[in-house]
Design an enzyme around this catalytic site. Structure first.
Site, PDB file in Angstrom:
ATOM      1  N   ASP A  92       0.831  -0.991  -0.017  1.00 11.10           N
ATOM      2  CA  ASP A  92      -0.040  -0.068   0.047  1.00 11.10           C
ATOM      3  C   ASP A  92       0.889   1.245  -0.152  1.00 11.10           C
ATOM      4  O   ASP A  92       1.729   1.445   0.931  1.00 11.10           O
ATOM      5  CB  ASP A  92      -0.850  -0.116   1.375  1.00 11.10           C
ATOM      6  CG  ASP A  92      -2.099   0.987   1.098  1.00 11.10           C
ATOM      7  OD1 ASP A  92      -1.899   2.011   0.345  1.00 11.10           O
ATOM      8  OD2 ASP A  92      -3.073   0.729   1.714  1.00 11.10           O
ATOM      9  N   ASP A 103      -3.397   7.593  -2.947  1.00 12.09           N
ATOM     10  CA  ASP A 103      -3.013   6.242  -2.159  1.00 12.09           C
ATOM     11  C   ASP A 103      -3.531   5.320  -3.105  1.00 12.09           C
ATOM     12  O   ASP A 103      -4.635   5.234  -3.867  1.00 12.09           O
ATOM     13  CB  ASP A 103      -4.278   6.457  -1.043  1.00 12.09           C
ATOM     14  CG  ASP A 103      -4.172   5.271  -0.048  1.00 12.09           C
ATOM     15  OD1 ASP A 103      -3.385   4.298  -0.271  1.00 12.09           O
ATOM     16  OD2 ASP A 103      -4.985   5.527   0.774  1.00 12.09           O
ATOM     17  N   HIS A 163     -11.790   5.986   1.866  1.00 11.38           N
ATOM     18  CA  HIS A 163     -11.829   7.431   2.596  1.00 11.38           C
ATOM     19  C   HIS A 163     -11.842   8.464   1.675  1.00 11.38           C
ATOM     20  O   HIS A 163     -11.142   8.495   0.718  1.00 11.38           O
ATOM     21  CB  HIS A 163     -10.815   7.187   3.668  1.00 11.38           C
ATOM     22  CG  HIS A 163      -9.555   6.879   3.159  1.00 11.38           C
ATOM     23  ND1 HIS A 163      -8.571   7.752   2.634  1.00 11.38           N
ATOM     24  CD2 HIS A 163      -8.961   5.393   2.790  1.00 11.38           C
ATOM     25  CE1 HIS A 163      -7.363   6.933   2.252  1.00 11.38           C
ATOM     26  NE2 HIS A 163      -7.707   5.908   2.221  1.00 11.38           N
ATOM     27  N   HIS A 171      -7.115  10.271   5.812  1.00 15.18           N
ATOM     28  CA  HIS A 171      -8.685  10.090   6.044  1.00 15.18           C
ATOM     29  C   HIS A 171      -9.161  11.414   6.217  1.00 15.18           C
ATOM     30  O   HIS A 171      -8.948  12.130   7.678  1.00 15.18           O
ATOM     31  CB  HIS A 171      -8.883   8.843   7.220  1.00 15.18           C
ATOM     32  CG  HIS A 171      -8.357   7.591   6.707  1.00 15.18           C
ATOM     33  ND1 HIS A 171      -9.300   6.637   6.423  1.00 15.18           N
ATOM     34  CD2 HIS A 171      -7.287   6.981   6.698  1.00 15.18           C
ATOM     35  CE1 HIS A 171      -8.584   5.537   6.284  1.00 15.18           C
ATOM     36  NE2 HIS A 171      -7.350   5.833   6.173  1.00 15.18           N
ATOM     37  N   GLU A 196     -11.021   1.337  -1.688  1.00 11.94           N
ATOM     38  CA  GLU A 196     -10.304   0.163  -1.462  1.00 11.94           C
ATOM     39  C   GLU A 196     -10.970  -1.180  -0.998  1.00 11.94           C
ATOM     40  O   GLU A 196     -10.954  -1.221   0.305  1.00 11.94           O
ATOM     41  CB  GLU A 196      -8.978   0.639  -0.294  1.00 11.94           C
ATOM     42  CG  GLU A 196      -9.292   1.264   0.574  1.00 11.94           C
ATOM     43  CD  GLU A 196      -8.023   1.687   1.484  1.00 11.94           C
ATOM     44  OE1 GLU A 196      -7.222   1.021   1.518  1.00 11.94           O
ATOM     45  OE2 GLU A 196      -8.081   2.900   2.025  1.00 11.94           O
ATOM     46  N   GLU A 291      -6.812  -0.911  -4.581  1.00 14.80           N
ATOM     47  CA  GLU A 291      -7.080   0.764  -4.333  1.00 14.80           C
ATOM     48  C   GLU A 291      -6.563   1.432  -5.434  1.00 14.80           C
ATOM     49  O   GLU A 291      -5.502   1.380  -5.935  1.00 14.80           O
ATOM     50  CB  GLU A 291      -6.268   0.836  -2.859  1.00 14.80           C
ATOM     51  CG  GLU A 291      -6.559   2.271  -2.417  1.00 14.80           C
ATOM     52  CD  GLU A 291      -5.966   2.831  -1.227  1.00 14.80           C
ATOM     53  OE1 GLU A 291      -5.054   2.086  -0.768  1.00 14.80           O
ATOM     54  OE2 GLU A 291      -6.487   3.582  -0.540  1.00 14.80           O
TER      55      GLU A 291
HETATM   56 MN    MN Z   1      -3.934   2.899   0.894  1.00 18.32          MN
HETATM   57 MN    MN Z   2      -6.533   4.172   1.343  1.00 13.10          MN
END
Ligand code: MN
Ligand code: MN
Length: 305
Positions: A92, A103, A163, A171, A196, A291
């Site tokens: 990630d 992200d 998010h 977030h 995600e 994601e």
């Molecule tokens: Mn992530």
């Molecule tokens: Mn994320």
């Protein structure tokens, strides 16, 4: 490209797009780079260095979460762990330019038994990306993601969510559950979201709990600190990482100091910084993740990563 935008100015949008492009390239390179037997710390540092070489900064430490660890593992300093045989590995990644962050994640399967699990996470993400748009109920998106996952015989992880993203905020308040749920909240044009889906086996609990280990931290608040080194450390953290998550590995210029460990502990106990424990699937079953970060338009989204 002329788009109706509520909250984003041109400069912010340009930075989001560049951070997203850098992150997409990094994800591609990481897919080829990671091998069984490789030290996890080498994986983390490779990803973080690629992001920097390409002109962005890591928005959080590279997460390398293995098997039943769903998220939030990054190497502590001098980590001895390696990528194990037959594992399923979630990488990630986050990158930002001036706090405008993106992200993304990929799942690597070093055992063919996990291939459909990882494929299902990708398919759920694809369907979500195809359908998300301004005015859509967040609950509707959850239903769509869950439907893709269960129709392929798997189970969503119910307490991990996508998010809303904000400047220097991974977030930023609104969550995107990967399951059907009740909410009257809607997606708005100009918002940036990370979508995600996390997927596990049908006989799993389909939930995560906090694990014991915590190697990711974040600045919370400036407090009155006694220890002079702790004070200096907190200043460094705030200046370099703002309100974004960081790893202890990133504090290298302090770790050789006498009293470093005590200083770091004081920052935690005074709640100047917080820690993120790893998330472990409750029944110990393997988890896959996919994601992307997207920009919401009136009738569709733009994938930034
Ligand atoms: Mn992530
Ligand atoms: Mn994320």
């Amino acid at each position: 490209m002329r788009e109706k935008m509520n909250v984003l100015d041109e400069d912010a949008l340009k930075k989001y797009k560049r951070a997203g492009k850098i992150l997409a390239e990094t994800r591609k390179e990481m897919r080829r780079f990671v091998k069984v037997g490789m030290p996890i710390i080498e994986v983390c540092e490779k990803a973080e260095n690629l992001i920097k070489e390409k002109g962005a900064k890591p928005a959080f430490p590279c997460n390398v979460s293995i098997n039943e660890i769903a998220a939030h593992y990054t190497s502590p300093p001098n980590d001895q762990k390696i990528i194990p045989e037959n594992s399923i590995v979630k990488i990630d990644l986050g990158a930002h330019i001036d706090g405008y962050l993106t992200d993304t994640a990929l799942t690597l399967c070093f055992n063919s038994e996990y291939r459909n699990l990882a494929k299902t996470a990708e398919e759920a993400l694809k369907k979500a990306v195809e359908t998300i748009h301004a005015g859509m109920y967040i609950s509707k998106l959850g239903t769509i993601i869950e439907e893709v996952i269960t129709s392929r015989g798997f189970k969503p992880v119910s307490n991990l969510t996508g998010h809303l993203i904000g400047r220097y905020q991974v977030h930023a308040g609104k969550s995107l559950p990967n399951i059907s749920h009740f909410s009257l909240s809607k997606i708005k044009a100009g918002e940036i979201y990370a979508i995600e889906p996390f997927v596990t086996f049908p006989n799993a609990a389909g939930k995560v709990r906090n694990g014991k280990e915590a190697n990711i931290f974040r600045f919370v608040k400036r407090k009155s600190i006694k220890h002079p080194l702790a004070k200096k450390l907190l200043g460094y953290i705030q200046q370099n990482f703002h309100t974004l998550p960081f790893a202890e590995r990133w504090l290298r210029k302090f770790t050789a100091n006498d009293g470093y460990k005590q200083a770091f502990r004081e920052l935690l106990s005074s709640r100047s910084i917080m820690q993120y424990p790893v998330f472990v699937e409750v029944s110990g079953k393997p988890v896959a993740q996919a994601e992307h970060t997207v920009l919401i338009l009136e009738d569709r989204c733009v994938v930034l990563t």
